[in-house]
Design a protein around this motif. Sequence first.
Motif, mmCIF file in Angstrom:
data_model
loop_
_atom_site.group_PDB
_atom_site.id
_atom_site.type_symbol
_atom_site.label_atom_id
_atom_site.label_comp_id
_atom_site.label_asym_id
_atom_site.label_seq_id
_atom_site.Cartn_x
_atom_site.Cartn_y
_atom_site.Cartn_z
ATOM 1 N N ASP A 179 0.831 -1.187 0.000
ATOM 2 C CA ASP A 179 0.000 0.000 0.000
ATOM 3 C C ASP A 179 0.867 1.239 0.000
ATOM 4 O O ASP A 179 2.023 1.193 0.385
ATOM 5 C CB ASP A 179 -0.858 0.041 1.269
ATOM 6 C CG ASP A 179 -2.204 -0.603 1.038
ATOM 7 O OD1 ASP A 179 -2.612 -0.706 -0.118
ATOM 8 O OD2 ASP A 179 -2.824 -1.011 2.028
ATOM 9 N N LEU A 180 0.255 2.325 -0.395
ATOM 10 C CA LEU A 180 0.990 3.582 -0.425
ATOM 11 C C LEU A 180 0.327 4.562 0.514
ATOM 12 O O LEU A 180 -0.873 4.802 0.423
ATOM 13 C CB LEU A 180 0.949 4.157 -1.835
ATOM 14 C CG LEU A 180 2.035 5.088 -2.355
ATOM 15 C CD1 LEU A 180 1.454 6.186 -3.181
ATOM 16 C CD2 LEU A 180 2.962 5.599 -1.295
ATOM 17 N N LEU A 181 1.094 5.113 1.397
ATOM 18 C CA LEU A 181 0.598 6.162 2.272
ATOM 19 C C LEU A 181 1.372 7.424 1.972
ATOM 20 O O LEU A 181 2.595 7.395 1.886
ATOM 21 C CB LEU A 181 0.810 5.771 3.726
ATOM 22 C CG LEU A 181 -0.435 5.523 4.553
ATOM 23 C CD1 LEU A 181 -1.529 4.904 3.710
ATOM 24 C CD2 LEU A 181 -0.102 4.641 5.726
ATOM 25 N N ILE A 182 0.652 8.506 1.806
ATOM 26 C CA ILE A 182 1.318 9.737 1.434
ATOM 27 C C ILE A 182 1.258 10.704 2.595
ATOM 28 O O ILE A 182 0.207 10.887 3.195
ATOM 29 C CB ILE A 182 0.611 10.382 0.239
ATOM 30 C CG1 ILE A 182 0.604 9.400 -0.921
ATOM 31 C CG2 ILE A 182 1.281 11.674 -0.145
ATOM 32 C CD1 ILE A 182 -0.260 9.872 -2.063
ATOM 33 N N HIS A 183 2.368 11.292 2.894
ATOM 34 C CA HIS A 183 2.315 12.362 3.868
ATOM 35 C C HIS A 183 2.759 13.636 3.190
ATOM 36 O O HIS A 183 3.935 13.830 2.915
ATOM 37 C CB HIS A 183 3.217 12.062 5.049
ATOM 38 C CG HIS A 183 2.952 12.970 6.196
ATOM 39 N ND1 HIS A 183 2.274 12.589 7.318
ATOM 40 C CD2 HIS A 183 3.212 14.274 6.354
ATOM 41 C CE1 HIS A 183 2.150 13.608 8.126
ATOM 42 N NE2 HIS A 183 2.710 14.646 7.561
#
Lengths: 341, 341
Positions: free
Chosen positions: A99-103
């Motif tokens: 998964d990709l989590l963007i901050h």
Amino acid sequence: MIAQRPNKRATISDVAKLAGVSISTVSRVVNETAPVADETVQQVRHAIETLDYTPHAAARTLAGRRTGTIGLLLPEISGAFYAPMLRGIEAGALEAGFDLLIHASSAVLQERGNGSLPLAEHNVDGLLVFTDRLTDSEISRLYRRGFPLVLLHRTPPAGLDIPCVTFENKAGTRRLIEHLIIAHGCRRIGFLAGPDGNEDSYWRELGYREALAAHGIPLDPSLRSVGAFDEEQAEAAVAAWLRQGIELDAVFGGDDEGATGAIQALQRAGRRVPQDVAVAGFDDVPFARLMTPPLTTVRAPIEMAGQQAASQLITLIQGGESDSSTLLPTELVIRRSCGCA
Amino acid sequence: MIAQRPNKRATISDVAKLAGVSISTVSRVVNETAPVADETVQQVRHAIETLDYTPHAAARTLAGRRTGTIGLLLPEISGAFYAPMLRGIEAGALEAGFDLLIHASSAVLQERGNGSLPLAEHNVDGLLVFTDRLTDSEISRLYRRGFPLVLLHRTPPAGLDIPCVTFENKAGTRRLIEHLIIAHGCRRIGFLAGPDGNEDSYWRELGYREALAAHGIPLDPSLRSVGAFDEEQAEAAVAAWLRQGIELDAVFGGDDEGATGAIQALQRAGRRVPQDVAVAGFDDVPFARLMTPPLTTVRAPIEMAGQQAASQLITLIQGGESDSSTLLPTELVIRRSCGCA
DNA sequence: GGGCTTTCTGAAAGCGCTTTCAGTATAGCA
DNA sequence: TGCTATACTGAAAGCGCTTTCAGAAAGCCC
């Protein structure tokens, strides 16, 4: 008015109880980590269904020491540049089942009292860093801990062997500027630099200088200004040149946003593009071909860079090895803003 | 080649041991949840420093049952619309000391075998949902669990009392279309709808119809096509109209991206904008004023919507109450693409 | 029939943290 | 002096899960 009424979620033991098995067994059918009798599987599945159970990610992370997620740190999402980049990164992550989590945040990074990064080392297995905001010392802190890291469009602090993915900025810019010089006879080419400390900009400037030098054109410092890869700032910078009566026969915008700003300023001052002043950008964002005039620029494989970065990171996470540095080729895209028909 | 050498992180017990105190005390100085003697604080701080300790987020979440983070679910980041929206959301989150995690993905949501959402209910305390991708049933599942949720630009499934933040799409569009009719005498106004099932588009279409009806203009179904809020699709749709010889004196692009595509198609076909055909958009993204011609559109308070949504969500998380529905006003912005000087 | 895998299952030990709970020591007050 | 607040600290019980470890049951071989 709506208020929240908290609601107990089902846990693995609830499921185990209902299915009449142990929690280990439930874990096994959920994760498919060991053979479980068909009949048992059915019971557990049924229990999961009726309880509407979903595993608690934090517990999973804590027990299993991995999150199945990579994080992306970036300054602020805006501009045409990000869409393809994110597409690429996401593709790379998905491919490996991550998964990709963007901050996305400019401000946050520094000012946290506890000095800890938001998602770094916490909710993610590895980090893609695309921001100048993260200081060298933060980066090396993460690095020293053995936290998987890949840098996007910036090189690692001295001495640290962190993989990075960048464009061939220098050569691309040099080709572009040489086109301006050779094909259009430009001699006074304005250069709009990126934000302070931006590495892409640094290399582009080197390419610009090389091109001038190669054709015996002296470097005029008054022809350099800062556009910060931002339309408005670029517009202001070019407007300032014009106000000061600085002669120009071309402007390199630093990137496509900068070029857009430059065109605005030029047109607003009554200069025709490209007849009076040629303009060129860098990146070839989707919008570039739709501008009036269509923008001559350097195509950067933005999406591929994202892809590569993501898959390198995942390789690293999975204990593999990764190239220490990837330099992706760029390509000159000639449209009309330089004066070509 | 770079390989990863995993590296033990310091835990709270390491710190406790080094500082000669119990882990409870360490926890107390880290979280400042109870008075600790000055001298002890010093020792603990020093130990934390030397060990380079950072708390493990998952453990924290598991033990403390909160993450201090809100999640944002969105379809795909691209387009000018997102920058202000994210700025707003981030501002709202920051204000309350929350972090923002973004999960941008179109594909992922469905196809996960286990059917669980990535960050939903896991790494975050609450969720901002801005996507049509999340099905009604997913939403109501989350809702039934009491998971804090706020919807952005979509209304909740029937019967569910989930707060949502939307624009005043209908009235805004109606004003815009009426301007076209009254000020410019347009009678044959093409309507480019958004993606299938998009709510904003639904309301805009209602506004469009109202405006026509109010001025006695019959609704011509051949004047409706789908632009999907996407430049390319909008361009194709308008090109198709032109090819079919459909007469138009104006096009409403659905949003600013759609309007951009419409202008492209029109110009490519030799029609002048606005002399031959007027064009208008919706949103007033930053780029709108920079287009040639500058775009007449409806300004939507995108950033404020993000802000509001975030703070409503946080209110909910903290056990407060929230309005069930927020409708933000829009404003007509007249530039040149409609024919106004 | 005894020994050997192979298949399936449960008990139990953590993962790293927060949070009662139960103190001990000290200060405040009559 | 005795009694009670108050400041501070540690032990221990989980949070919900994964993962050995060991054992039971069943199938295989000679």
